[in-house]
Design a protein around this motif. Sequence first.
Motif, PDB file in Angstrom:
ATOM      1  N   GLU A   8       0.805  -1.222   0.000  1.00  0.00           N
ATOM      2  CA  GLU A   8       0.000   0.000   0.000  1.00  0.00           C
ATOM      3  C   GLU A   8       0.841   1.275   0.000  1.00  0.00           C
ATOM      4  OE1 GLU A   8      -1.919   0.622   4.029  1.00  0.00           O
ATOM      5  OE2 GLU A   8      -1.939  -1.553   3.974  1.00  0.00           O
ATOM      6  N   ILE A   9       1.987   1.232   0.661  1.00  0.00           N
ATOM      7  CA  ILE A   9       2.806   2.439   0.721  1.00  0.00           C
ATOM      8  C   ILE A   9       3.591   2.545  -0.586  1.00  0.00           C
ATOM      9  CG2 ILE A   9       4.604   3.664   2.001  1.00  0.00           C
ATOM     10  CD1 ILE A   9       1.997   3.132   3.628  1.00  0.00           C
ATOM     11  N   GLY A  10       3.363   3.616  -1.320  1.00  0.00           N
ATOM     12  CA  GLY A  10       4.004   3.750  -2.634  1.00  0.00           C
ATOM     13  C   GLY A  10       3.123   3.228  -3.755  1.00  0.00           C
ATOM     14  N   SER A  11       1.834   3.040  -3.450  1.00  0.00           N
ATOM     15  CA  SER A  11       0.892   2.603  -4.484  1.00  0.00           C
ATOM     16  C   SER A  11       0.897   3.607  -5.636  1.00  0.00           C
ATOM     17  CB  SER A  11      -0.513   2.479  -3.895  1.00  0.00           C
ATOM     18  OG  SER A  11      -0.882   3.698  -3.278  1.00  0.00           O
ATOM     19  N   ARG A  12       1.183   4.851  -5.283  1.00  0.00           N
ATOM     20  CA  ARG A  12       1.356   5.910  -6.281  1.00  0.00           C
ATOM     21  C   ARG A  12       2.551   6.747  -5.872  1.00  0.00           C
ATOM     22  NH1 ARG A  12      -3.451  10.044  -7.525  1.00  0.00           N
ATOM     23  NH2 ARG A  12      -2.023  11.221  -8.813  1.00  0.00           N
ATOM     24  N   ILE A  13       3.347   7.151  -6.857  1.00  0.00           N
ATOM     25  CA  ILE A  13       4.510   7.980  -6.531  1.00  0.00           C
ATOM     26  C   ILE A  13       4.462   9.244  -7.372  1.00  0.00           C
ATOM     27  CG2 ILE A  13       7.031   8.123  -6.560  1.00  0.00           C
ATOM     28  CD1 ILE A  13       7.028   5.056  -6.150  1.00  0.00           C
ATOM     29  N   ILE A  14       4.538  10.393  -6.707  1.00  0.00           N
ATOM     30  CA  ILE A  14       4.555  11.668  -7.425  1.00  0.00           C
ATOM     31  C   ILE A  14       5.937  12.273  -7.222  1.00  0.00           C
ATOM     32  CG2 ILE A  14       3.469  13.937  -7.628  1.00  0.00           C
ATOM     33  CD1 ILE A  14       0.966  12.718  -6.347  1.00  0.00           C
ATOM     34  N   TYR A  15       6.576  12.582  -8.343  1.00  0.00           N
ATOM     35  CA  TYR A  15       7.977  12.981  -8.291  1.00  0.00           C
ATOM     36  C   TYR A  15       8.167  14.393  -8.842  1.00  0.00           C
ATOM     37  CZ  TYR A  15      12.868  13.043  -9.563  1.00  0.00           C
ATOM     38  OH  TYR A  15      14.178  13.407  -9.698  1.00  0.00           O
ATOM     39  N   PHE A  16       8.944  15.197  -8.155  1.00  0.00           N
ATOM     40  CA  PHE A  16       9.255  16.553  -8.626  1.00  0.00           C
ATOM     41  C   PHE A  16      10.763  16.776  -8.682  1.00  0.00           C
ATOM     42  CE2 PHE A  16       5.128  17.035  -6.580  1.00  0.00           C
ATOM     43  CZ  PHE A  16       4.446  17.749  -7.544  1.00  0.00           C
ATOM     44  N   ASP A  17      11.165  17.634  -9.615  1.00  0.00           N
ATOM     45  CA  ASP A  17      12.531  18.149  -9.572  1.00  0.00           C
ATOM     46  C   ASP A  17      12.651  19.158  -8.448  1.00  0.00           C
ATOM     47  OD1 ASP A  17      14.321  17.005 -11.247  1.00  0.00           O
ATOM     48  OD2 ASP A  17      13.541  18.032 -13.026  1.00  0.00           O
ATOM     49  N   THR A  18      11.656  20.033  -8.420  1.00  0.00           N
ATOM     50  CA  THR A  18      11.646  21.009  -7.333  1.00  0.00           C
ATOM     51  C   THR A  18      10.207  21.340  -6.925  1.00  0.00           C
ATOM     52  OG1 THR A  18      12.440  23.163  -6.602  1.00  0.00           O
ATOM     53  CG2 THR A  18      11.825  22.992  -8.913  1.00  0.00           C
ATOM     54  N   ILE A  19      10.024  21.604  -5.628  1.00  0.00           N
ATOM     55  CA  ILE A  19       8.696  21.924  -5.092  1.00  0.00           C
ATOM     56  C   ILE A  19       8.932  22.756  -3.835  1.00  0.00           C
ATOM     57  CG2 ILE A  19       8.527  19.864  -3.618  1.00  0.00           C
ATOM     58  CD1 ILE A  19       5.567  20.896  -5.682  1.00  0.00           C
ATOM     59  N   ASP A  20       7.915  23.509  -3.394  1.00  0.00           N
ATOM     60  CA  ASP A  20       8.118  24.277  -2.150  1.00  0.00           C
ATOM     61  C   ASP A  20       8.424  23.327  -0.985  1.00  0.00           C
ATOM     62  OD1 ASP A  20       5.506  23.342  -2.390  1.00  0.00           O
ATOM     63  OD2 ASP A  20       4.595  25.038  -1.366  1.00  0.00           O
ATOM     64  N   THR A  37       0.107   7.198  -1.071  1.00  0.00           N
ATOM     65  CA  THR A  37       0.857   7.937  -2.101  1.00  0.00           C
ATOM     66  C   THR A  37       2.135   8.542  -1.504  1.00  0.00           C
ATOM     67  OG1 THR A  37      -1.181   8.461  -3.269  1.00  0.00           O
ATOM     68  CG2 THR A  37       0.720   9.874  -3.744  1.00  0.00           C
ATOM     69  N   ILE A  38       3.204   8.450  -2.288  1.00  0.00           N
ATOM     70  CA  ILE A  38       4.492   9.038  -1.890  1.00  0.00           C
ATOM     71  C   ILE A  38       4.729  10.284  -2.747  1.00  0.00           C
ATOM     72  CG2 ILE A  38       7.002   8.655  -1.828  1.00  0.00           C
ATOM     73  CD1 ILE A  38       5.597   6.684  -0.109  1.00  0.00           C
ATOM     74  N   ILE A  39       5.137  11.368  -2.120  1.00  0.00           N
ATOM     75  CA  ILE A  39       5.496  12.575  -2.851  1.00  0.00           C
ATOM     76  C   ILE A  39       6.970  12.820  -2.558  1.00  0.00           C
ATOM     77  CG2 ILE A  39       5.097  15.065  -3.066  1.00  0.00           C
ATOM     78  CD1 ILE A  39       2.379  12.875  -1.677  1.00  0.00           C
ATOM     79  N   ILE A  40       7.742  12.957  -3.631  1.00  0.00           N
ATOM     80  CA  ILE A  40       9.188  13.038  -3.437  1.00  0.00           C
ATOM     81  C   ILE A  40       9.774  14.103  -4.355  1.00  0.00           C
ATOM     82  CG2 ILE A  40       9.563  11.100  -5.040  1.00  0.00           C
ATOM     83  CD1 ILE A  40      11.742  10.172  -3.011  1.00  0.00           C
ATOM     84  N   SER A  41      10.753  14.848  -3.863  1.00  0.00           N
ATOM     85  CA  SER A  41      11.322  15.917  -4.683  1.00  0.00           C
ATOM     86  C   SER A  41      12.843  15.936  -4.553  1.00  0.00           C
ATOM     87  CB  SER A  41      10.748  17.272  -4.253  1.00  0.00           C
ATOM     88  OG  SER A  41      11.202  18.281  -5.110  1.00  0.00           O
ATOM     89  N   GLU A  42      13.496  16.290  -5.656  1.00  0.00           N
ATOM     90  CA  GLU A  42      14.960  16.418  -5.645  1.00  0.00           C
ATOM     91  C   GLU A  42      15.409  17.622  -4.818  1.00  0.00           C
ATOM     92  OE1 GLU A  42      17.534  14.735  -6.894  1.00  0.00           O
ATOM     93  OE2 GLU A  42      16.323  13.156  -7.784  1.00  0.00           O
ATOM     94  N   GLU A  43      14.495  18.588  -4.704  1.00  0.00           N
ATOM     95  CA  GLU A  43      14.844  19.850  -4.032  1.00  0.00           C
ATOM     96  C   GLU A  43      13.580  20.443  -3.437  1.00  0.00           C
ATOM     97  OE1 GLU A  43      17.140  23.799  -5.619  1.00  0.00           O
ATOM     98  OE2 GLU A  43      15.473  23.100  -6.833  1.00  0.00           O
ATOM     99  N   GLY A  60      19.292  17.292  -5.327  1.00  0.00           N
ATOM    100  CA  GLY A  60      20.020  16.081  -5.685  1.00  0.00           C
ATOM    101  C   GLY A  60      20.821  15.418  -4.578  1.00  0.00           C
ATOM    102  N   GLU A  61      20.754  15.978  -3.372  1.00  0.00           N
ATOM    103  CA  GLU A  61      21.628  15.457  -2.330  1.00  0.00           C
ATOM    104  C   GLU A  61      20.910  14.660  -1.253  1.00  0.00           C
ATOM    105  OE1 GLU A  61      23.564  18.957  -0.918  1.00  0.00           O
ATOM    106  OE2 GLU A  61      24.914  19.035  -2.637  1.00  0.00           O
ATOM    107  N   GLY A  62      19.630  14.911  -1.154  1.00  0.00           N
ATOM    108  CA  GLY A  62      18.925  14.309  -0.027  1.00  0.00           C
ATOM    109  C   GLY A  62      17.752  13.462  -0.456  1.00  0.00           C
ATOM    110  N   ILE A  63      17.022  13.003   0.557  1.00  0.00           N
ATOM    111  CA  ILE A  63      15.753  12.332   0.323  1.00  0.00           C
ATOM    112  C   ILE A  63      14.711  13.210   1.002  1.00  0.00           C
ATOM    113  CG2 ILE A  63      14.386  10.284   0.859  1.00  0.00           C
ATOM    114  CD1 ILE A  63      17.080   8.712   0.880  1.00  0.00           C
ATOM    115  N   TRP A  64      13.933  13.876   0.195  1.00  0.00           N
ATOM    116  CA  TRP A  64      12.897  14.764   0.731  1.00  0.00           C
ATOM    117  C   TRP A  64      11.560  14.178   0.279  1.00  0.00           C
ATOM    118  CZ3 TRP A  64      16.849  16.469   3.048  1.00  0.00           C
ATOM    119  CH2 TRP A  64      17.956  17.003   2.417  1.00  0.00           C
ATOM    120  N   MET A  65      10.846  13.571   1.200  1.00  0.00           N
ATOM    121  CA  MET A  65       9.614  12.912   0.758  1.00  0.00           C
ATOM    122  C   MET A  65       8.521  12.933   1.816  1.00  0.00           C
ATOM    123  SD  MET A  65      10.323   8.838   0.749  1.00  0.00           S
ATOM    124  CE  MET A  65      10.769   7.972   2.236  1.00  0.00           C
ATOM    125  N   SER A  66       7.304  12.757   1.339  1.00  0.00           N
ATOM    126  CA  SER A  66       6.145  12.683   2.236  1.00  0.00           C
ATOM    127  C   SER A  66       5.342  11.437   1.899  1.00  0.00           C
ATOM    128  CB  SER A  66       5.249  13.910   2.065  1.00  0.00           C
ATOM    129  OG  SER A  66       5.971  15.088   2.335  1.00  0.00           O
TER     130      SER A  66
END
Length: 253
Positions: A8-20, A37-43, A60-66
């Motif tokens: 169930e965790i990660g059933s959907r993944i939304i990916y951004f290069d950058t987000i607030d 749903t996982i929301i993840i951004s490079e920045e 590009g250096e970290g793991i920033w996700m919700s």
Amino acid sequence: KNDLSTKEIGSRIIYFDTIDSTNNYSKRIAKDTPHGTIIISEEQSGGRGRLGRNWISPKGEGIWMSILLKPEIPPTEGMKMTQIAAAAACQAIRDVTALEAYIKWPNDIVVHGKKVCGILTEMAGELNQIDYLIVGIGINANNLSFPKEFKDVATSLAIEKGEKVDRKTLILDLLSKFEALYCHYIMEGKLDETLSIIRNYSAVLGKSVRIIKGNQECYAIVEEINDEGCLKVRYEDGEEELLISGEVSIRGK
Ligand code: BT5
């Protein structure tokens, strides 16, 4: 490509290069977005910590996700998600990097005494039932430097390990551990597996710490992390108190 082994965790993944902020974005879409749903951004341009603090989130250096969750629980149980995430993150960091990571109750993971990961859980809903819950996880994976005001308090897995960490491996491992602990808690009402990790790798249990509540500061010994995940402390005057996660910050003495 999705290599997740979770159900169930990660059933959907939304990916951004950058987000607030992945937590802010999750809030904006929460109503119409499915559980897990996982929301993840490079920045993140406006990464947030607790109580309005900033979370620096370079590209590009970290793991920033919700992680967006919609469990049937009252808001009083929500902070247990912070503990589940902290346990999963600590164990995943240990298994993937072999670094000795510890949990600084309630929401930090530290390596060699410096912070490598922070968790920000936010929720919305009614008194008896939440609408949704957002577990924001920030991990300094491959940062090689920090602004000078953070030098003494923050570090990254790459700095401590001396080599880069494969972020994808760490994310997959973390999510599969999170799902196992989360499902055990939701389906069986048991926080025992989470608590055994939290107690085992606690950076504060049995230690003397400085407790910061609003603008008050005092010293105490951490006596216990109880079965609800609350911290039992004893102050210098002998008085005991049970602290609930979310209301305090803890520093080494
Ligand atoms: C936290 O707050 O530790 C929660 C951090 C949660 C970040 C994630 S990233 C994905 C999601 N989206 C968001 O916008 N947030 C979440 P707190 O305990 O309040 O700690 C914040 C404090 O940590 C700051 O005041 C700084 O002193 C320090 N700090 C800021 N950025 C840091 C970093 N990258 N690494 C280590 N420490 C940092």
